[in-house]
Each structure stands twice: as C-alpha cells, then as structure tokens.
Design a protein around this motif. Structure first.
Motif, PDB file in Angstrom:
ATOM      1  N   LYS A 173      -1.995  -7.095  10.632  1.00  0.00           N
ATOM      2  CA  LYS A 173      -1.380  -5.797  10.853  1.00  0.00           C
ATOM      3  C   LYS A 173      -0.696  -5.263   9.604  1.00  0.00           C
ATOM      4  CE  LYS A 173       3.052  -7.667  12.408  1.00  0.00           C
ATOM      5  NZ  LYS A 173       4.002  -7.763  13.530  1.00  0.00           N
ATOM      6  N   LEU A 174      -0.565  -3.940   9.573  1.00  0.00           N
ATOM      7  CA  LEU A 174       0.223  -3.264   8.542  1.00  0.00           C
ATOM      8  C   LEU A 174       1.611  -2.962   9.099  1.00  0.00           C
ATOM      9  CD1 LEU A 174      -2.464  -0.709   7.313  1.00  0.00           C
ATOM     10  CD2 LEU A 174      -1.669  -2.737   6.084  1.00  0.00           C
ATOM     11  N   TYR A 194       0.091   5.025   1.612  1.00  0.00           N
ATOM     12  CA  TYR A 194      -0.803   5.865   2.385  1.00  0.00           C
ATOM     13  C   TYR A 194      -0.275   7.296   2.360  1.00  0.00           C
ATOM     14  CZ  TYR A 194      -3.551   2.146   4.593  1.00  0.00           C
ATOM     15  OH  TYR A 194      -4.414   1.109   4.838  1.00  0.00           O
ATOM     16  N   PHE A 198       3.558   7.100   3.145  1.00  0.00           N
ATOM     17  CA  PHE A 198       4.075   5.883   3.764  1.00  0.00           C
ATOM     18  C   PHE A 198       3.782   4.684   2.886  1.00  0.00           C
ATOM     19  CE2 PHE A 198       5.389   7.404   7.867  1.00  0.00           C
ATOM     20  CZ  PHE A 198       4.600   8.520   8.097  1.00  0.00           C
ATOM     21  N   PHE A 232       0.828  -1.197   0.000  1.00  0.00           N
ATOM     22  CA  PHE A 232       0.000   0.000   0.000  1.00  0.00           C
ATOM     23  C   PHE A 232       0.869   1.256   0.000  1.00  0.00           C
ATOM     24  CE2 PHE A 232      -3.649  -2.468   1.396  1.00  0.00           C
ATOM     25  CZ  PHE A 232      -3.067  -3.478   2.141  1.00  0.00           C
ATOM     26  N   LEU A 280      -5.692   6.011   2.377  1.00  0.00           N
ATOM     27  CA  LEU A 280      -5.170   5.042   1.424  1.00  0.00           C
ATOM     28  C   LEU A 280      -5.133   5.660   0.032  1.00  0.00           C
ATOM     29  CD1 LEU A 280      -4.245   2.139   0.818  1.00  0.00           C
ATOM     30  CD2 LEU A 280      -6.648   1.579   0.399  1.00  0.00           C
ATOM     31  N   LYS A 322       1.303  -5.755   4.098  1.00  0.00           N
ATOM     32  CA  LYS A 322       0.418  -6.603   4.896  1.00  0.00           C
ATOM     33  C   LYS A 322       0.586  -8.035   4.420  1.00  0.00           C
ATOM     34  CE  LYS A 322      -4.389  -7.726   5.907  1.00  0.00           C
ATOM     35  NZ  LYS A 322      -4.101  -9.129   5.641  1.00  0.00           N
ATOM     36  N   SER A 367      -3.084  16.975   9.127  1.00  0.00           N
ATOM     37  CA  SER A 367      -4.202  16.606  10.011  1.00  0.00           C
ATOM     38  C   SER A 367      -3.998  15.237  10.645  1.00  0.00           C
ATOM     39  CB  SER A 367      -5.515  16.601   9.231  1.00  0.00           C
ATOM     40  OG  SER A 367      -5.513  15.551   8.263  1.00  0.00           O
ATOM     41  N   ARG A 368      -3.020  14.487  10.178  1.00  0.00           N
ATOM     42  CA  ARG A 368      -2.610  13.168  10.714  1.00  0.00           C
ATOM     43  C   ARG A 368      -3.463  12.007  10.229  1.00  0.00           C
ATOM     44  NH1 ARG A 368      -2.311  15.509  16.126  1.00  0.00           N
ATOM     45  NH2 ARG A 368      -4.066  14.170  16.716  1.00  0.00           N
ATOM     46  N   GLN A 369      -4.571  12.269   9.568  1.00  0.00           N
ATOM     47  CA  GLN A 369      -5.437  11.163   9.167  1.00  0.00           C
ATOM     48  C   GLN A 369      -4.833  10.422   7.976  1.00  0.00           C
ATOM     49  OE1 GLN A 369      -9.278  11.996   9.948  1.00  0.00           O
ATOM     50  NE2 GLN A 369      -9.907   9.884   9.646  1.00  0.00           N
ATOM     51  N   MET A 370      -4.547   9.152   8.172  1.00  0.00           N
ATOM     52  CA  MET A 370      -3.982   8.301   7.113  1.00  0.00           C
ATOM     53  C   MET A 370      -5.043   8.035   6.059  1.00  0.00           C
ATOM     54  SD  MET A 370      -0.892   6.971   7.333  1.00  0.00           S
ATOM     55  CE  MET A 370       0.419   6.581   8.473  1.00  0.00           C
ATOM     56  N   PHE A 415       4.726  -0.455   8.315  1.00  0.00           N
ATOM     57  CA  PHE A 415       4.969   0.779   7.581  1.00  0.00           C
ATOM     58  C   PHE A 415       6.461   1.074   7.446  1.00  0.00           C
ATOM     59  CE2 PHE A 415       0.795   2.785   7.234  1.00  0.00           C
ATOM     60  CZ  PHE A 415       0.041   2.093   8.171  1.00  0.00           C
ATOM     61  N   GLY A 416       6.804   1.816   6.391  1.00  0.00           N
ATOM     62  CA  GLY A 416       8.126   2.403   6.278  1.00  0.00           C
ATOM     63  C   GLY A 416       8.189   3.684   7.086  1.00  0.00           C
ATOM     64  N   THR A 417       9.324   4.374   6.993  1.00  0.00           N
ATOM     65  CA  THR A 417       9.524   5.586   7.792  1.00  0.00           C
ATOM     66  C   THR A 417       8.982   6.837   7.131  1.00  0.00           C
ATOM     67  OG1 THR A 417      11.732   5.742   6.829  1.00  0.00           O
ATOM     68  CG2 THR A 417      11.559   4.726   9.015  1.00  0.00           C
ATOM     69  N   GLN A 461      -0.418  10.911   4.528  1.00  0.00           N
ATOM     70  CA  GLN A 461      -0.745  11.484   5.828  1.00  0.00           C
ATOM     71  C   GLN A 461      -0.506  12.992   5.787  1.00  0.00           C
ATOM     72  OE1 GLN A 461       1.654  10.467   9.373  1.00  0.00           O
ATOM     73  NE2 GLN A 461      -0.258  10.151  10.497  1.00  0.00           N
TER      74      GLN A 461
END
Lengths: 118, 114
Positions: B101-102, B37, B91, B35, B47, B95, B42-45, B104-106, B39
C-alpha cells in the motif's frame, strides 16, 4: 492503451442504502488497490488484491465495507447501510504486479467514484 | 506505523518561477520508496517522480526534481519553470519495501499565477 476505469463517476445514496462501486484495472495487471479519499485529505488505503486473492484488508473501516475480485480482473467495492461518514472519493489503482522491495511497479489510478451519502 | 506529513496546505508560484513543496515522513524501515503524485481537478492521480531509499542520487524528471535527505526523513519536490498546467494538488506518498500500500500525506494545493 486504456487506463483504469471506474463506475459510476458519481453516486448519491440515501443513508442506509447499499452501494456497489466498480473498478476495471488495466488489462494484465495483477495487483489492484482501493483507497478512500475524504474531502481535503490524502487517499487512505482500504484493501489490496493479488489476482483474485485479497491479501490485505486492514484499511477497511468497518464490516459494512466489502471488496471482491472473483476472476482476478474487475473488482467491486460494496458498502452496506451507508452512513454520512462514508461520503468520499473512492479511488482504484492497479499495477502490473507487486513483489516487494527490490522491484517496484507503478500504481496507475482511476478517476475515482465520488460517493455522497445524504 | 509510517506517517507522511505535508505542512504546506497551499503554495503559490508565478509562471516560469521555481517552487519547492515540503514533505517529511516517519519510518523505522531501511527499504522504502517515496513518491510525489499530482491530482488535478479531474481527480486522476498522476505519478510525478519516484525515489528509492537505497539510492543516494536525487531523482529528476524534466522540470521536477527532489531533495531526498534520508537521515532527516525529508523529501521535498522542486518544480522549475512552473507552468499553468502544474496547478493541482500534490501528494507525497510512502511505500514500504515489505508492503504494497501507499501512505499519503494530506496534500499541498499549488496555484500558478501569471
């Protein structure tokens, strides 16, 4: 419809205090996830629920972290005796269900709770 | 354990131009999902795009497309006709087909300039 909501959006705690972070998933979503996002990093998995059952808690960093979802909807992440290293954004996500490799249901994320421990 | 690596902490692109964000991953599994994502502050991830490992065709969603190289374990995101609203952290995430769980990269911070 309403998305995933989290409260509070911001929380400041003194070291040693207990905190409780709330997640309201999308109505009807069976699966619920908690992630921790440290400053400048990607989210890291904490724990996962399917309905009220906590199926994976492998990411919880210590026994000071506890999560529950008693009725299979709202979830609470509790951190006891907070430490400075607990400062992070805590993200909650929900998905319709989670049944493995062949079918994927999108995880919808909330806005997160920013926890600052002083 | 699976790992996801994003080697570009920051990228910049001019409005209307094209930019490619890089991601590599490590896994021994054959069934998995990848995936991208977004961000915003506002912080909301949100897709952006999803790729199933069993699909050979690269996923596309409007201005967003991926280059999925399974043998090389590479999964890059191409954003065409960049817009100011594309500015955000991006990001890459993995999965497993057998876990929920996902991972994530940095992240890569994308700036869009006029």
């Amino acid at each position: 419809g309403a998305g995933v909501s989290q409260s509070p959006r911001y929380k400041v705690a003194k070291r040693g205090q207990d905190v409780a972070l709330r997640c309201d998933p999308i109505s009807g979503h069976v699966s619920l996830f908690w992630y921790q996002q440290a400053l400048g990093q990607g989210p890291e998995f904490l724990t996962y629920f399917q309905n009220e059952a906590q199926l994976d808690k492998s990411g919880l960093p210590s026994d000071r972290f506890f999560a529950e979802r008693p009725e299979g909807s709202v979830s609470t992440l509790k951190i006891q005796r907070t430490q400075q290293e607990d400062s992070a954004v805590y993200l909650c996500a929900s998905s319709l269900r989670e049944i493995g490799a062949l079918v994927y249901y999108e995880q919808y994320f909330g806005p997160g709770t920013r926890l600052t421990v002083t | 354990a699976q790992t996801v690596t994003q080697s570009q902490p920051e990228m910049s692109v001019q409005e209307a131009e094209t930019v490619t964000l890089s991601c590599t991953y490590d896994t021994s599994e054959s069934d998995y999902y990848l995936f991208w994502y977004k961000q915003p502050p506002s912080r909301q991830m949100i897709l952006v795009i999803r790729q199933e490992a069993y699909k050979q065709q690269n996923a596309t969603e409007n201005r967003f497309s991926v280059n999925f190289q399974k043998a090389a374990k590479s999964f890059s995101l191409k954003i065409s006709d960049s817009q100011l609203g594309d500015a955000a952290m991006y990001f890459c995430a993995y999965k497993s087909g057998t876990a929920s769980k996902l991972t994530f990269g940095t992240g890569t911070r994308l700036q869009v300039t006029l």
